[in-house]
Design an enzyme around this catalytic site. Structure first.
Site, PDB file in Angstrom:
ATOM      1  N   ARG A 188       2.082  -0.589  10.988  1.00  0.00           N
ATOM      2  CA  ARG A 188       2.244  -1.913  10.377  1.00  0.00           C
ATOM      3  C   ARG A 188       3.274  -1.804   9.261  1.00  0.00           C
ATOM      4  O   ARG A 188       3.119  -1.012   8.326  1.00  0.00           O
ATOM      5  CB  ARG A 188       0.916  -2.435   9.832  1.00  0.00           C
ATOM      6  CG  ARG A 188       1.009  -3.927   9.504  1.00  0.00           C
ATOM      7  CD  ARG A 188      -0.330  -4.589   9.345  1.00  0.00           C
ATOM      8  NE  ARG A 188      -0.228  -5.985   9.741  1.00  0.00           N
ATOM      9  CZ  ARG A 188      -1.128  -6.908   9.416  1.00  0.00           C
ATOM     10  NH1 ARG A 188      -2.196  -6.578   8.703  1.00  0.00           N
ATOM     11  NH2 ARG A 188      -0.978  -8.153   9.808  1.00  0.00           N
ATOM     12  N   TYR A 205       0.850  -1.181   0.000  1.00  0.00           N
ATOM     13  CA  TYR A 205       0.000   0.000   0.000  1.00  0.00           C
ATOM     14  C   TYR A 205       0.897   1.247   0.000  1.00  0.00           C
ATOM     15  O   TYR A 205       2.123   1.147  -0.005  1.00  0.00           O
ATOM     16  CB  TYR A 205      -0.975  -0.044   1.176  1.00  0.00           C
ATOM     17  CG  TYR A 205      -1.971  -1.175   1.045  1.00  0.00           C
ATOM     18  CD1 TYR A 205      -2.833  -1.235  -0.056  1.00  0.00           C
ATOM     19  CD2 TYR A 205      -2.051  -2.202   1.987  1.00  0.00           C
ATOM     20  CE1 TYR A 205      -3.743  -2.270  -0.207  1.00  0.00           C
ATOM     21  CE2 TYR A 205      -2.956  -3.251   1.839  1.00  0.00           C
ATOM     22  CZ  TYR A 205      -3.796  -3.270   0.737  1.00  0.00           C
ATOM     23  OH  TYR A 205      -4.683  -4.301   0.580  1.00  0.00           O
ATOM     24  N   GLY A 220      -5.510 -13.465  12.970  1.00  0.00           N
ATOM     25  CA  GLY A 220      -6.372 -13.009  11.896  1.00  0.00           C
ATOM     26  C   GLY A 220      -7.395 -14.053  11.533  1.00  0.00           C
ATOM     27  O   GLY A 220      -8.485 -14.142  12.106  1.00  0.00           O
ATOM     28  N   CYS A 227      -7.155 -22.110   4.433  1.00  0.00           N
ATOM     29  CA  CYS A 227      -7.601 -22.365   3.061  1.00  0.00           C
ATOM     30  C   CYS A 227      -7.770 -21.075   2.276  1.00  0.00           C
ATOM     31  O   CYS A 227      -7.879 -21.091   1.046  1.00  0.00           O
ATOM     32  CB  CYS A 227      -8.903 -23.148   3.064  1.00  0.00           C
ATOM     33  SG  CYS A 227     -10.306 -22.208   3.732  1.00  0.00           S
TER      34      CYS A 227
END
Length: 632
Positions: A212, A166, A309, A336
């Site tokens: 972050r 980002y 998460g 997954c």
């Protein structure tokens, strides 16, 4: 004592006291509406707060009004009511609440694409607008204004998404920032945008700031861990109260959102390196859903906090269950990436193992008004979930499976080297069914006579699908087998033997993966232009990369026309015929639903679920099972 007590020690972060070391990572949900927080959004976060997590970082919210995306927004006062309602709803749960501020830069779905340099994300993406110095100053101001709105909404802290490619991360990358002014060149210059954003936030709000940061960009030429450690020190000097260490970009999502084949804790060394460079709390992330792994990160000093998460999507009660020592009750996240895949397509977050995820507002396990006798035939994901939910609601439930153990196609899928995590969920579901008192019948072939003898009130048909067998010349040859037989090891394949897999679906790819790992020479023949249909995009990319690494030959836009004693004959896109040597042929062409094959006596309610109704993915199977049971 559970051995995980270190995870539940308090910690100071800025002026805040976090009640434990577990942080809900910011993850997109697509539960907002037009950028505004909804009741669905609030219910989603409330469910995680009730599970005992000490800190919640609300998903990334867009800071600039001209940015278009599926994320919530925090770029105007019109978004304050929803943000404030979210914070107020979470207050009773003793949870510290922050919000992530983000600007996607060139990684936009639509709308203006901007970047430090006019380098597109990929060959199909638009060339981004190169930001001027005045435009950079405007975006820095947007971050400050967004942080002020966050403070007004009542958030305890803000986090800047400075990772994953980002905008702040894009500035830091020497690969994608090729500016020659004060925002490019040296690391100090490339970090200038991040430092200015950090200062704007801390000076305007006084809120603790979490930054972050990528510990490693992944692609060659990106930010390295040595540089990341220096950047961490710079943003701390500019006012950051903590560093959250991640890795990867849009070009290396297998690092950022690691599929199940990637080892747990793969980003832990990056957090440890940053921890040595700063004197503020550091957060670690990266498949740390195993309680032992999570505790080891904190106990070792590699990081102070652990981000959960996908683990909290699968198991909202992870913190409370670990704190209470109820480890066998943890619903496993199998990595997954179905949740990620759905959100990436702009759809609401759902989960392959937790049907409640994404619909917490309406989810209710009410006791059945009239308990009924429910017979579930088939123990794949749909059948087991239907049996579990039906039993929780008070029905008298039995589950019937023709194989000698529960699991259906889960058992076969879990045999591929990259899919072992599937077996953890199979085991979890089997244990829950046994604990709940579901009657389990394995090794039984159920037909209409068995159903008539059992006389259930409800018959749930979850028998899955059977392989398609095309009418090809040579299809009945003794060296031709269903791919599942090879996955189960029922067909011997020798080292160096040539195997042709017809069909590049998930089953075909997993069969090729397993046989190549055992030393066979494998060729996949697929009619479509690519292989791996039905596999989540990040997992697919990783799997195809592994197949090529293992020497698997992939032939696409190829149509098989015959199977001969030692070869498979196919035509290419131009109609030319080719032969591929084959000592063994594996069929993985597709599936045919089996639900119509089982009938019930008059008066028995019948529900057909999952692949037995229509072959689909894991998420649909689990949710169809849950929905059927909720309706009984």
């Amino acid at each position: 004592m559970t051995g995980h007590e270190v995870l539940f020690e308090p910690l100071r972060l800025g002026g805040l006291t976090l009640r434990n070391r577990l942080v809900m990572a910011p993850m997109g949900t697509c539960l907002d509406a037009g950028g505004r927080i909804t009741d669905d959004t609030i219910a989603y976060y409330l469910r995680r707060a009730r599970g005992g997590v000490g800190t919640i970082t609300v998903e990334g919210c867009l800071v600039s009004a001209d940015t278009v995306g599926p994320e919530p927004k925090i770029c105007g006062r019109e978004y304050l009511p929803g943000l404030r309602r979210l914070v107020e709803a979470l207050r009773p749960y003793d949870v510290t609440v922050g919000v992530q501020l983000m600007h996607p830069g060139r990684q936009v779905v639509e709308g203006p694409s901007v970047a430090p340099s006019p380098i597109p994300l990929n060959s199909a993406a638009p060339v981004p607008h190169e930001l001027t110095a005045d435009e950079i100053a405007g975006i820095v101001a947007d971050y400050g204004a967004a942080a002020a709105l966050a403070a007004e909404a009542g958030f305890d802290f803000v986090e800047v998404h400075g990772a994953h490619g980002y905008l702040p991360s894009n500035f830091l990358s020497p690969q994608f920032n090729q500016r020659c002014d004060e925002y490019g060149g040296s690391l100090e210059n490339r970090a200038r945008f991040s430092v200015e954003v950090a200062r704007a936030i801390t000076e305007q709000t006084g809120l603790p700031l979490v930054w972050r940061l990528n510990g490693d960009d992944g692609p060659s030429g990106g930010l390295t861990i040595e540089e990341a450690a220096r950047v961490a020190a710079m943003v701390v000097a500019a006012g950051a109260s903590a560093i959250s260490v991640s890795a990867g970009t849009w070009l290396s999502l297998q690092v950022t959102l690691a599929p199940m084949a990637v080892p747990r804790g793969h980003m832990r060394p990056l957090a440890a390196a940053v921890k040595r460079a700063v004197d503020v709390p550091v957060m670690a992330v990266g498949r740390l859903d195993d309680p032992d792994d999570a505790a080891a990160v904190v106990a070792s000093g590699d990081a102070d906090l652990v981000l959960l998460g996908r683990a909290l999507i699968a198991e909202p009660d992870w913190p409370d269950k670990v704190r209470e020592g109820r480890l066998d009750e943890l619903r496993p996240c199998i990595a997954c990436n179905a949740c990620v895949d759905l959100v990436g397509r702009g759809e609401r977050a759902r989960c392959s193992v937790n049907p409640e995820a994404g619909r917490e507002l309406t989810w209710e396990l009410k006791p059945a008004a009239t308990p009924r006798r429910v017979m579930v035939v088939g123990s794949g994901p749909a059948g087991m979930e239907a049996a579990r939910i039906a039993r929780l609601r008070g029905h008298d439930v039995s589950i019937w499976e023709r194989d000698d153990r529960l699991g259906g196609k889960l058992e076969v899928a879990g045999l591929a080297p990259s899919k072992r995590e599937v077996l953890r969920f199979r085991a979890y579901q089997a244990e829950r069914l046994a604990e709940l008192g579901v009657v389990i019948r394995t090794g039984v072939e159920v037909d209409t006579a068995v159903v008539a003898r059992e006389a259930p009130d409800v018959l749930v048909v979850a028998t899955g699908a059977e392989p398609l067998v095309p009418p090809l010349p040579g299809i009945d040859s003794p060296h031709v087998h269903d791919a599942q037989e090879l996955l189960r090891g029922e067909v011997a394949v020798e080292m160096g033997q040539r195997v042709v897999v017809i069909g590049g679906s998930a089953t075909g790819c997993e069969t090729a993966e397993l046989l190549a790992a055992r030393g066979a020479h494998v060729t996949i023949i697929e009619m479509r232009g690519s292989i791996g249909r039905g596999i989540e995009a990040i997992t697919r990319r990783q799997l195809v990369r592994q197949l090529r690494h293992d020497g698997v030959e992939i032939r696409t836009r190829a149509t098989v026309i015959a199977i001969e004693p030692g070869a498979v004959v196919h035509t290419d896109a131009d109609g030319a015929a080719h032969e591929v040597p084959a000592g063994v042929v594996a069929l993985a062409i597709g599936w045919r639903p089996t639900g119509a094959a089982l009938a019930a006596p008059p008066g028995v309610e019948v529900r057909v679920l999952g692949d037995a109704e229509h072959p689909a993915d894991f998420v649909r199977a689990i949710n169809s099972g849950a929905d059927a049971a909720l309706a009984l």
